[in-house]
Design an enzyme around this catalytic site. Structure first.
Site, PDB file in Angstrom:
ATOM      1  N   ASP A   1       5.164  -4.133   3.630  1.00 48.31           N
ATOM      2  CA  ASP A   1       4.426  -2.872   3.653  1.00 48.31           C
ATOM      3  C   ASP A   1       5.409  -1.695   3.650  1.00 48.31           C
ATOM      4  O   ASP A   1       6.392  -1.703   4.386  1.00 48.31           O
ATOM      5  CB  ASP A   1       3.576  -2.830   4.928  1.00 48.31           C
ATOM      6  CG  ASP A   1       2.636  -1.649   4.962  1.00 48.31           C
ATOM      7  OD1 ASP A   1       1.803  -1.544   4.055  1.00 48.31           O
ATOM      8  OD2 ASP A   1       2.736  -0.833   5.896  1.00 48.31           O
TER       9      ASP A   1
ATOM     10  N   GLU B   1       6.037  -3.626  -1.441  1.00 51.03           N
ATOM     11  CA  GLU B   1       5.163  -2.500  -1.766  1.00 51.03           C
ATOM     12  C   GLU B   1       6.043  -1.254  -1.727  1.00 51.03           C
ATOM     13  O   GLU B   1       6.358  -0.740  -0.670  1.00 51.03           O
ATOM     14  CB  GLU B   1       4.022  -2.349  -0.750  1.00 51.03           C
ATOM     15  CG  GLU B   1       3.069  -1.228  -1.158  1.00 51.03           C
ATOM     16  CD  GLU B   1       2.509  -0.397  -0.008  1.00 51.03           C
ATOM     17  OE1 GLU B   1       1.465   0.232  -0.211  1.00 51.03           O
ATOM     18  OE2 GLU B   1       3.105  -0.354   1.086  1.00 51.03           O
TER      19      GLU B   1
END
Ligand code: GLC
Length: 547
Positions: free
Chosen positions: A208, A269
């Site tokens: 993330d 990401e």
């Protein structure tokens, strides 16, 4: 195996990975929130769909301020989703179904309920406990102004003041304090968290905000133009996004993963300003793959789509990293809805949120886009519900919205709840099998009544459904050695058409225009996203051909 046969490519080089947004996938215990029990019961759907792996959005203990992206304990499962024993059982069952599993790792920030942050608040200014985060004195006569002008991605300043007058940094919600990645203890803790899950058998991690993590210790103000959502405008001088220092962390992580058998893998990401900056994350010794958001951002126009494909292949070739293709995820407006309007980029979708979108047009284009992404070299991601052709739910009543990002635009702009509505599995009325019969809880977001026709059960029996298209596409792809990893050669085509050859004898043709075009010469149609018009490929339709 003959010793001259090259080994098969590593699984992650062309994997089709299904994103399980766990709170909205399937509810096993009837409280209205998806959980591990529901997921385990639906593994057959995923194996039957034909994907290679699952990415599970955060399932850790969390106050759920940002739907689990605010982690209070990285080594335990939130009770709303189940237990660690259930997670272990799920991993074993997924593997038995031939599905690999990636878990979501959230290293940029913790929850404000994480023991480290609670300790930091209690310990006070100057303490080692505060040193794990970014605590700073404020500006102004009494320190009443934030330390600098950094904005939170979710709106407002990225700093919140605590009772003793210090401020702490949070690039997202105030309940998500950023960790200080220059502190060795922070690095050691995440190395240990990686091993904890690798030891349990996970096949990899989705990282993330992988472009975040390190921060410029001088905390300089930034230019207005560098505040783009998730650092869209980041360059090498940006003080918190896409910094060189962050890339070094991934060398260590790669060494950790490589020490395990079975090709454990990472996907980053990373929202960066250009594809060549993305390639930096994938240089040898760093990460395996990264989400490529080029198509997700791109309007439904052949020349623009081609540009994204060419640029992606061009920048990834030198680092020998496989591309990934993404059309939707839990942070963006679903592509059926984006494609159902005359203007089709993600920015258009945000601007036009809540205005009419033609579901028939959006679905036709989404079906063609599925054959495009699954026909390109490399791997692809499928966001849950995409295989059911679900659209964005743009008319959720204000009182049910939960995304902290809604504060971003003063409560009147796009929120991310509309792509997170619980899946319809079966039946004529809500909860459409999402929760068991007679469940006490309502689905955590209400489902549109029209989803009775979109349920997995309704579509499974329908040869013309979106689900049938995805199942067929994944089966054809699996059986076709030209698809997946490999080369792409462009074929001559009209302006509105993308046409390329894969391998020795497979072609992908996508007509993004409205008018039918002639198909190239071929021996067989392997799969079409919609009915063909004799020798013509209708508008907003794609085909896979055998040449
Ligand atoms: C990522 C997640 C998003 C989350 C944010 C903060 O962008 O995909 O859902 O809100 O990080 O963790």
């Amino acid at each position: 195996m003959d010793s001259n046969t090259p080994p098969p490519p590593a699984w992650w080089r062309d994997a089709v990975i299904y994103q399980v947004y766990i709170r909205s996938f399937a509810d096993g215990n009837g409280d209205g929130t998806g959980d591990l029990a529901g997921l385990r019961a639906r593994l057959g759907h995923l194996a039957g769909l034909g994907v290679d792996a699952l990415w599970i959005t955060p399932w850790y203990v969390s106050p759920q301020v940002d739907a689990g992206y605010d982690v209070a304990d990285y080594r335990a499962i939130d009770p709303v989703f189940g237990t660690l024993d259930e997670a272990d059982a799920f991993l074993a069952e997924a593997h038995a179904h031939g599905l690999r599993v990636l878990v979501d790792l959230v290293p940029n920030h913790t929850s404000d309920q994480h023991p480290w942050f609670r300790e930091a608040l209690a310990a006070g200014p100057g303490s080692a406990a505060r040193g794990r985060y970014h605590f700073r004195p404020g500006r102004g006569a009494d320190g009443e102004l934030p330390p600098n002008n950094w904005p939170s991605v979710f709106g407002g300043p990225a700093w919140t003041r605590v009772a003793d007058g210090e401020w702490y940094l949070h690039l997202f919600a105030a309940a998500q304090p950023d960790l200080d990645w220059d502190v060795p203890e922070v690095r050691e803790e995440f190395a240990s968290v990686l091993r904890f899950w690798l030891d349990r058998g996970v096949d990899g991690f989705r990282i993330d905000v992988a472009h975040g993590l390190t921060k410029d210790p001088a905390y300089p103000d930034i230019e207005e133009s560098a505040t783009g959502l998730l650092g869209a405008a980041a360059d090498e001088h940006h003080p918190y996004f896409d910094r060189d220092a962050t890339l070094e962390i991934y060398r260590e992580w790669r060494r950790i993963a490589d020490a395990y058998p079975g090709e454990r893998t990472f996907v980053a990401e990373a929202w960066v300003s250009s594809p060549d900056r993305l390639a930096r994350y994938l240089a040898p010794g760093r990460l395996h793959t990264a989400f490529n958001f080029g198509l997700l951002d791109c309007p439904w126009e052949a020349p623009r789509l081609r540009e994204v494909v060419e640029q992606t292949l061009r920048v990834l070739a030198p680092v020998d990293a496989p591309p990934t293709w993404v059309l939707s995820n839990h942070d963006v407006i679903r592509h059926v809805t984006r494609y159902g309007r005359a203007e089709t980029s993600l920015d258009d979708a945000k601007r036009l949120y809540g205005t009419p979108s033609d579901p028939e047009l959006g679905t036709r284009r989404a079906r063609a886009a599925a054959l495009l992404t699954l026909g390109l070299p490399g791997g692809a991601y499928i966001y849950q519900g995409e295989e059911l052709g679900l659209e964005e739910v743009e008319d959720l009543p204000a009182e049910v919205l939960q995304d902290p990002n809604r504060f971003w635009s003063g409560g009147c702009g796009p929120v991310r709840d509309g792509c997170r509505v619980p899946l319809p599995w079966s039946g004529e009325t809500a909860p459409f099998g999402f929760s068991p019969d007679g469940a006490a809880g309502e689905p955590w977001l209400p489902q549109p009544a029209a989803w009775k026709d979109r349920s997995a059960a309704a579509q499974l029996a329908d040869p013309a459904s979106v689900l049938t298209l995805y199942r067929s596409a994944l089966a054809v792809r699996r059986g076709c050695e030209d698809l997946g990893e490999g080369d792409l050669a462009w074929l001559p085509a009209a302006e509105e058409v993308l046409a390329f050859r894969r391998g020795r004898r497979t072609a992908v043709v996508v007509n993004t225009g409205a008018d039918p075009v002639p198909l190239p010469e071929h021996t067989e149609v392997l799969l079409a996203s919609g009915p063909l018009d004799g020798p013509l490929l209708p508008g907003d339709t794609a085909v896979w051909l055998s040449l």
